[in-house]
Design a protein around this motif. Structure first.
Motif, PDB file in Angstrom:
ATOM      1  N   ALA A   8       0.852  -1.197   0.000  1.00 37.97           N
ATOM      2  CA  ALA A   8       0.000   0.000   0.000  1.00 37.97           C
ATOM      3  C   ALA A   8       0.882   1.240   0.000  1.00 37.97           C
ATOM      4  O   ALA A   8       1.210   1.811   1.042  1.00 37.97           O
ATOM      5  N   ALA A   9       1.304   1.621  -1.197  1.00 36.19           N
ATOM      6  CA  ALA A   9       2.128   2.809  -1.370  1.00 36.19           C
ATOM      7  C   ALA A   9       1.946   3.291  -2.805  1.00 36.19           C
ATOM      8  O   ALA A   9       1.226   2.680  -3.601  1.00 36.19           O
ATOM      9  N   HIS A  10       2.616   4.382  -3.141  1.00 38.41           N
ATOM     10  CA  HIS A  10       2.491   4.956  -4.480  1.00 38.41           C
ATOM     11  C   HIS A  10       2.956   3.960  -5.539  1.00 38.41           C
ATOM     12  O   HIS A  10       3.865   3.158  -5.313  1.00 38.41           O
ATOM     13  N   THR A  33       1.345 -14.418  -1.370  1.00 33.13           N
ATOM     14  CA  THR A  33       0.863 -13.624  -2.491  1.00 33.13           C
ATOM     15  C   THR A  33       1.189 -12.172  -2.178  1.00 33.13           C
ATOM     16  O   THR A  33       0.862 -11.682  -1.086  1.00 33.13           O
ATOM     17  N   LEU A  34       1.849 -11.503  -3.098  1.00 27.64           N
ATOM     18  CA  LEU A  34       2.210 -10.095  -2.933  1.00 27.64           C
ATOM     19  C   LEU A  34       1.563  -9.314  -4.059  1.00 27.64           C
ATOM     20  O   LEU A  34       1.752  -9.639  -5.236  1.00 27.64           O
ATOM     21  N   ALA A  35       0.814  -8.253  -3.713  1.00 28.34           N
ATOM     22  CA  ALA A  35       0.098  -7.503  -4.753  1.00 28.34           C
ATOM     23  C   ALA A  35      -0.227  -6.102  -4.256  1.00 28.34           C
ATOM     24  O   ALA A  35      -0.165  -5.809  -3.056  1.00 28.34           O
ATOM     25  N   ILE A  36      -0.586  -5.233  -5.208  1.00 27.41           N
ATOM     26  CA  ILE A  36      -1.003  -3.870  -4.850  1.00 27.41           C
ATOM     27  C   ILE A  36      -2.516  -3.790  -4.678  1.00 27.41           C
ATOM     28  O   ILE A  36      -3.027  -2.764  -4.227  1.00 27.41           O
ATOM     29  N   GLU A  37      -3.219  -4.851  -5.031  1.00 25.30           N
ATOM     30  CA  GLU A  37      -4.659  -4.920  -4.795  1.00 25.30           C
ATOM     31  C   GLU A  37      -5.013  -6.322  -4.307  1.00 25.30           C
ATOM     32  O   GLU A  37      -4.658  -7.311  -4.957  1.00 25.30           O
TER      33      GLU A  37
END
Length: 311
Positions: A8-10, A33-37
């Motif tokens: 959760a970053a730019h 699992t690694l994701a931005i959403e």
């Protein structure tokens, strides 16, 4: 079942951190699992920048910890929805070493009077040697990981170093003080003063008209800590009067520093663009992965924020 890690970053940070985070998480041997959403109810850990759109943590019902990308936590520590463990970034390989190098470099710059030689339009020849380091007292306000590391590095160069912290500490090479009397002692003797305090209600305007007047006349100020630690108007007045010889500032109340701010054009101010200790993605990712490993192993998290103290 894999653990789910939300970044959760730019978006530009995702480009910097995705590969190093995957490498670090692979190294600790977890299924992830690694994701931005991700669906909020499925998230186990949040790798977090306080400027993230994620401000309400209520939907993250499975959340185990929030792991800050930066050392500064003042923008999130008071969030009433953030109830899980909150860890600040302490990245000894990158962040700490970067701060030590920046602080040491500017301490030596002011001690040696290097500015007069680097910018010398009149070609003046004034062989005025500085005092030896043993005769130049240095004070550090803030003795956390960064302040302690900087103070010890400066002490190894021969400077007498005193430090101030909220609680009494014992640190090799540093004479440690606490309380109002201890703060006043450091202010009165420090020819070079380094600010590495956190930003809290108690530390705002630590340097003001009264405390600036306590410093030896012509003292140098180095602030890579937080912009709110200094009363800008009081500092400008002290610079103009000659009470303060020069201020090297890396942090400000508003960033980027507005183009019309008087710091930009002041001959006794050096502005650097918040670069004293930029987090390095590879080493920061290893620090984050270690805390995730600890969380999954049931071990205590590292560098948890003290909510009452604010850092």
């Amino acid at each position: 079942m894999p653990i789910n890690v939300l970044f959760a970053a730019h978006e530009k940070r995702w480009a910097q951190y995705e590969a190093p985070l995957r490498t670090a998480l692979d190294a600790i041997g977890v299924d992830y699992t690694l994701a931005i959403e991700l669906p909020p109810a499925d998230v186990d850990y949040i790798v977090y920048a306080p400027s993230s759109p994620v401000q309400d943590f209520t939907p993250y019902t499975r959340l185990k910890a929030v792991l800050n990308l930066w050392a500064g936590v003042e923008d999130a520590v008071g969030n009433p929805t953030l109830k899980v463990p909150y860890a600040r970034m302490v990245d000894d390989e990158g962040l700490t070493q970067g701060m030590v190098e920046w602080v040491t470099g500017h301490t030596l710059r002011h001690h040696l009077g290097m500015d007069a030689h680097i910018v010398n339009p009149n070609h003046s020849w004034v062989p005025d040697a500085p005092p030896v380091s043993a005769d130049r007292p240095v004070g550090i306000l803030g003795l956390g990981e960064l302040g302690s590391a900087c103070g010890q590095a400066i002490a190894r160069l021969g400077f007498p170093v005193s430090g101030w912290a909220r609680s009494q500490k014992q640190i090799d090479g540093i004479t440690c003080h606490t309380g109002t009397d201890g703060l006043n002692t450091i202010l009165r003797q420090s020819q070079i003063l380094i600010l590495l305090l956190p930003s809290t209600a108690a530390t705002e305007n630590t340097l003001n008209a009264e405390t600036l007047a306590m410093l030896p006349k012509g003292a140098f100020i180095i602030n890579p800590g937080r912009g709110l630690l200094i009363d800008d108007d009081a500092l400008l007045a002290a610079l103009d009067s000659g009470q303060i010889g020069h201020a090297t500032l890396d942090v400000f109340r508003v960033e980027p520093l507005p183009q019309d701010h008087p710091f930009w054009g002041h001959p006794k101010v050096t502005v650097t663009p918040h670069i004293a200790s930029e987090t390095r993605a590879p080493s920061a990712s290893r620090a984050i992965a270690e805390n995730i490993r600890r969380g999954e192993a049931g071990e205590p998290f590292l560098y948890l924020v003290d909510r009452d103290a604010g850092y």
